[in-house]
Design an enzyme around this catalytic site. Sequence first.
Site, PDB file in Angstrom:
ATOM      1  N   GLU A  75       1.241  -1.190  -0.423  1.00 26.06           N
ATOM      2  CA  GLU A  75      -0.349  -0.546   0.568  1.00 26.06           C
ATOM      3  C   GLU A  75       0.803   1.388  -0.016  1.00 26.06           C
ATOM      4  O   GLU A  75       1.864   1.260   0.570  1.00 26.06           O
ATOM      5  CB  GLU A  75      -1.119  -0.161   1.176  1.00 26.06           C
ATOM      6  CG  GLU A  75      -2.235   1.358   1.431  1.00 26.06           C
ATOM      7  CD  GLU A  75      -3.335   1.223   2.503  1.00 26.06           C
ATOM      8  OE1 GLU A  75      -3.739   0.004   1.837  1.00 26.06           O
ATOM      9  OE2 GLU A  75      -3.202   1.820   3.352  1.00 26.06           O
ATOM     10  N   HIS A 131     -14.590  -1.899  14.731  1.00 26.51           N
ATOM     11  CA  HIS A 131     -14.311  -1.318  14.951  1.00 26.51           C
ATOM     12  C   HIS A 131     -14.186  -0.626  15.769  1.00 26.51           C
ATOM     13  O   HIS A 131     -14.688  -0.459  16.260  1.00 26.51           O
ATOM     14  CB  HIS A 131     -14.807  -1.394  13.622  1.00 26.51           C
ATOM     15  CG  HIS A 131     -14.791   0.293  12.677  1.00 26.51           C
ATOM     16  ND1 HIS A 131     -15.185   1.257  13.316  1.00 26.51           N
ATOM     17  CD2 HIS A 131     -14.780   0.725  11.628  1.00 26.51           C
ATOM     18  CE1 HIS A 131     -15.333   2.274  12.517  1.00 26.51           C
ATOM     19  NE2 HIS A 131     -14.811   1.880  11.211  1.00 26.51           N
ATOM     20  N   LYS A 186       8.149   3.514   1.975  1.00 27.05           N
ATOM     21  CA  LYS A 186       9.161   3.050   2.003  1.00 27.05           C
ATOM     22  C   LYS A 186       9.203   2.319   1.199  1.00 27.05           C
ATOM     23  O   LYS A 186       9.396   1.191   0.960  1.00 27.05           O
ATOM     24  CB  LYS A 186       9.253   3.129   3.552  1.00 27.05           C
ATOM     25  CG  LYS A 186       8.768   3.453   4.253  1.00 27.05           C
ATOM     26  CD  LYS A 186       9.104   3.763   5.676  1.00 27.05           C
ATOM     27  CE  LYS A 186       9.014   4.165   6.720  1.00 27.05           C
ATOM     28  NZ  LYS A 186       9.140   4.347   8.446  1.00 27.05           N
TER      29      LYS A 186
END
Length: 295
Positions: free
Chosen positions: A17, A151, A274
């Site tokens: 991601e 959640h 990264k």
Amino acid sequence: MKIIDILNQRNMSLSFEVFPPKKESTFESVVEATEEIAACHPAFMSVTYGAGGGTSKYTMEIAKNIKDKYDVPTLAHLTCVSSSKETVHEKIREMKEMGIENVMALRGDLTPELEKTDPSKWDYKHATELVAELKQSGDFCIGAACYPEVHPDSINQKDDLDYIKEKVEAGADFLTTQMVFDNNLFFNFMYKIREIGVTVPIIPGIMPITNASQVARAIKLSGSFMPQRFKSLVDYFGNDPDAMKQAGIAYATDQIIDLYANGITNVHVYSMNKPDVAKSIMNNLSDILGKDFNR
């Protein structure tokens, strides 16, 4: 290529991601970082949308660049709670024009400004509404989020699991979890979600913690449980940046290997733009990725 087709293969796979820049001045450096990760040829890459849709204008541009230049399938995030139906329909139209066929349908974070308004006036209150709209709008492969540790807005896990099931019934083709640092929590979640009849692929999300300052942010964002083994790692190596980075990559790699060894074939890494971290993990798994161990 649709992500559901990747997930239905038997080979081990790894996805990453990335996120768009917060301001235009850093756009080129972000594109360079995402291209370095794409050059590793992961199974797919997801591109986030940004809180309140603030960086959304770059999301599809980056996703298209990765797809077109490196032939890596991309998953464009789309949030709805801070958007009007008109805005969402415009984004859907743009995705179709760009040839983006994989969408991660999310409610999105509630901004302080939004929390002061009347929810009855919002065009979208839940991700389920966006999933249903995407399902009706074209031939998209739709992903949705799930939280193995419940959640933050849910009253209990039963209600949370029922809501996840609603997203799948609305048209979600697969689910990706919030970051998990203890695989046992993921395995327990998998048992419960399968027990209520949710059968779509579920991808565990792993975040390599490469500096100690990330820990507090990760907990704040996800409420994730940090096992003692991980806390000890941060306590011991946290003051040495190079050692912490290596230890964090090793911990994430160990999690991924454990998931593979227990029958999970697809893992998603929150790589935080990264390339060095993504490359290190890919290298650590070089003799595992792309292989079918169930032959």
